[in-house]
Design a protein around this motif. Structure first.
Motif, PDB file in Angstrom:
ATOM      1  N   ALA A  85     -40.371 -51.457  -3.873  1.00  0.00           N
ATOM      2  CA  ALA A  85     -39.006 -51.913  -4.133  1.00  0.00           C
ATOM      3  C   ALA A  85     -38.025 -51.059  -3.334  1.00  0.00           C
ATOM      4  N   GLU A  86     -37.211 -51.719  -2.510  1.00  0.00           N
ATOM      5  CA  GLU A  86     -36.091 -51.041  -1.834  1.00  0.00           C
ATOM      6  C   GLU A  86     -34.820 -51.424  -2.578  1.00  0.00           C
ATOM      7  N   TYR A  87     -33.843 -50.532  -2.618  1.00  0.00           N
ATOM      8  CA  TYR A  87     -32.588 -50.863  -3.314  1.00  0.00           C
ATOM      9  C   TYR A  87     -31.382 -50.147  -2.725  1.00  0.00           C
ATOM     10  N   ALA A  96     -25.856 -55.933   2.545  1.00  0.00           N
ATOM     11  CA  ALA A  96     -25.947 -56.830   3.696  1.00  0.00           C
ATOM     12  C   ALA A  96     -27.365 -56.915   4.246  1.00  0.00           C
ATOM     13  N   CYS A  97     -28.295 -56.166   3.670  1.00  0.00           N
ATOM     14  CA  CYS A  97     -29.706 -56.314   4.054  1.00  0.00           C
ATOM     15  C   CYS A  97     -30.497 -56.939   2.897  1.00  0.00           C
ATOM     16  N   GLY A  98     -29.806 -57.252   1.798  1.00  0.00           N
ATOM     17  CA  GLY A  98     -30.463 -57.961   0.690  1.00  0.00           C
ATOM     18  C   GLY A  98     -31.522 -57.171  -0.047  1.00  0.00           C
ATOM     19  N   HIS A  99     -31.394 -55.836  -0.075  1.00  0.00           N
ATOM     20  CA  HIS A  99     -32.424 -55.049  -0.755  1.00  0.00           C
ATOM     21  C   HIS A  99     -32.409 -55.255  -2.272  1.00  0.00           C
ATOM     22  N   ASN A 100     -31.301 -55.783  -2.804  1.00  0.00           N
ATOM     23  CA  ASN A 100     -31.284 -56.156  -4.224  1.00  0.00           C
ATOM     24  C   ASN A 100     -32.365 -57.182  -4.519  1.00  0.00           C
ATOM     25  N   ALA A 131     -33.641 -45.278   0.222  1.00  0.00           N
ATOM     26  CA  ALA A 131     -33.158 -44.870   1.554  1.00  0.00           C
ATOM     27  C   ALA A 131     -33.966 -45.447   2.704  1.00  0.00           C
ATOM     28  N   GLU A 132     -34.150 -46.774   2.685  1.00  0.00           N
ATOM     29  CA  GLU A 132     -34.862 -47.409   3.812  1.00  0.00           C
ATOM     30  C   GLU A 132     -34.002 -47.406   5.061  1.00  0.00           C
ATOM     31  N   GLU A 133     -32.685 -47.617   4.865  1.00  0.00           N
ATOM     32  CA  GLU A 133     -31.823 -47.903   6.025  1.00  0.00           C
ATOM     33  C   GLU A 133     -31.619 -46.705   6.941  1.00  0.00           C
ATOM     34  N   VAL A 134     -31.376 -45.551   6.377  1.00  0.00           N
ATOM     35  CA  VAL A 134     -30.981 -44.454   7.264  1.00  0.00           C
ATOM     36  C   VAL A 134     -31.902 -43.246   7.244  1.00  0.00           C
ATOM     37  N   VAL A 156     -41.374 -58.125   0.061  1.00  0.00           N
ATOM     38  CA  VAL A 156     -40.841 -59.276   0.793  1.00  0.00           C
ATOM     39  C   VAL A 156     -39.374 -58.998   1.096  1.00  0.00           C
ATOM     40  N   HIS A 157     -39.010 -59.142   2.370  1.00  0.00           N
ATOM     41  CA  HIS A 157     -37.632 -58.893   2.796  1.00  0.00           C
ATOM     42  C   HIS A 157     -36.908 -60.226   2.965  1.00  0.00           C
ATOM     43  N   PRO A 158     -35.702 -60.369   2.424  1.00  0.00           N
ATOM     44  CA  PRO A 158     -34.975 -61.621   2.667  1.00  0.00           C
ATOM     45  C   PRO A 158     -34.494 -61.702   4.112  1.00  0.00           C
TER      46      PRO A 158
HETATM   47 ZN    ZN Z   1     -33.673 -54.231   4.985  1.00  0.00          ZN
END
Ligand code: ZN
Ligand code: ZN
Length: 396
Positions: A85-87, A96-100, A131-134, A156-158
């Protein structure tokens, strides 16, 4: 286990996701409406842990020493499936990356699988990866052994299409600073050393380099300090650059060439260069094709057609790459946005909280749960996944 039984179990996990519909949408919207950047995801982490604890999971918050990471497990035995799970949100752009949607779908799938473990055997772990993004949270977690003992890892990534063989580039982060000498820009320019000029020359050198490197590579950055006043020769400048390539050996070569561009800026102006590569580097994503095929069949059973382009277009970089180098892993994309809409935009942030986003969340949770059932029930599948994984290790 006969496949008829597996099919019944898959029908059960689909029902178990459906039974959570309102709760999962609520979870997704709560995270969406309260965007938290990498390593600050305290609320999201807390909500997800509470959701899983209330549904019978043993939850460790602060997993592997990261305050906003967690591991929630049900069952103790192998085989064990990991649902990641990414958040984290994007600073300034929200979700804006839909991690929710990633958070809610992996969590919903985990709960559904947890309810059929007495029939499948094995166990399930929902692993919260901040902290996937940075910062590359999964890269840090991988080094600390967070993914050992898993037979498969999935999320699964949107996005704007249903795809299973998503590609992602290896990525390194370069921080640069130039130190020059301030002077009055009009009355004494000859005594100044222009740190901004050094940086702009380096940008130009990078632009020239781009013509002569492989098509799939990416080099891009921003100026974070370009001076303070137009009438002062800038004595300091700074920038952050990302350098990306399809494989790690070409990335190392490219890093040297990009660094040379920055050294040329120093040489030309007399400013002094200081630089630092981030410790954490994103590995290229190597999806396990055997696992991807199983996921694809399950997604198709839900009425979604997968359209993988002949050559997957890299979605950028993801720390799921670091996981995919450790064990069989997939990182499929599920369509919630019209074709061509880019992630990391304000439009995508809106879609991530829309009806289309909710549909993607629920289908992703169902397909993940069905695939987890396949992995838990089918020793032959696990062997084929492992064989492919070890063959790819030898090949790389
Ligand atoms: Zn992402
Ligand atoms: Zn992103």
């Amino acid at each position: 286990m006969p496949s008829e039984d597996t099919d019944k179990l898959k029908a059960r996990v689909v029902d178990e996701v459906e039974a959570q519909r309102d709760a999962l949408i609520d979870l997704s919207l709560r995270i969406h409406d309260n965007p938290e950047a990498g390593f600050q995801e305290e609320d999201a982490c807390g909500w997800l842990c509470a959701y899983l604890r209330e549904r019978g999971f043993a939850v460790e918050r602060g997993f592997v020493g990261l305050a906003t990471a967690f591991r929630a497990t049900r069952g103790a035995d192998r085989p064990r499936v990991g649902l990641l799970a990414e958040y984290d949100a994007l600073p300034g752009l929200g979700h804006a990356c839909g991690h929710n949607i990633i958070a809610a779908s992996s969590t919903g799938a985990g709960v559904a699988v947890g309810r059929v473990l007495e029939a499948t055997g094995g166990s399930v772990a929902v692993i919260g990866t901040p902290a996937e993004e940075v910062y590359g949270g999964k890269a840090i977690m991988a080094e600390r052994g967070a993914f050992t003992g898993l037979d498969a890892a999935m999320l699964v990534h949107p996005g704007s299409r249903n795809a299973v063989l998503t590609a992602a580039l290896a990525c390194a982060t370069l921080h640069v600073e130039y130190f020059g000498r301030e002077a009055h820009a009009a009355s004494r320019p000859e005594s100044g050393i222009n740190a901004l000029d050094a940086l702009i020359l380096a940008f130009s050198a990078v632009a020239a380099l781009r013509q002569h490197i492989r098509d799939s590579t990416r080099v891009h950055g921003v100026i974070t300090d370009g001076g303070q006043a137009p009438n002062v020769v800038p004595g300091h400048s700074a920038a952050v650059f990302l350098v990306r390539a399809e494989d790690e050996s070409y990335l190392e070569e490219l890093k040297e060439r990009v660094l040379a561009c920055f050294q040329s800026g120093a040489q030309a102006t007399g400013a002094r260069l200081e630089y630092r590569w981030d410790d954490v580097q994103y590995a290229p994503l190597r999806p396990n094709r055997t696992l991807a095929e199983v996921y694809q069949r399950n997604l198709a059973a839900l009425g979604r057609t997968v359209e993988d382009p002949p050559v997957p277009r890299p979605l950028g970089s993801t720390d799921m790459g670091n996981v995919s180098l450790l064990l069989p892993a997939i990182h499929p994309s599920i369509a919630i946005a019209p074709p061509g809409m880019s992630i990391h935009t304000a439009d995508f942030a809106r879609i991530a909280a829309s009806e289309e986003g909710h549909r993607g969340l629920l289908d992703a949770a169902k397909a993940l749960a069905m695939t987890a059932v396949d992995v838990l029930c089918d020793a032959g599948l696990r062997r084929r996944m492992d064989d492919e994984f070890h063959a790819s290790q030898r090949g790389s």
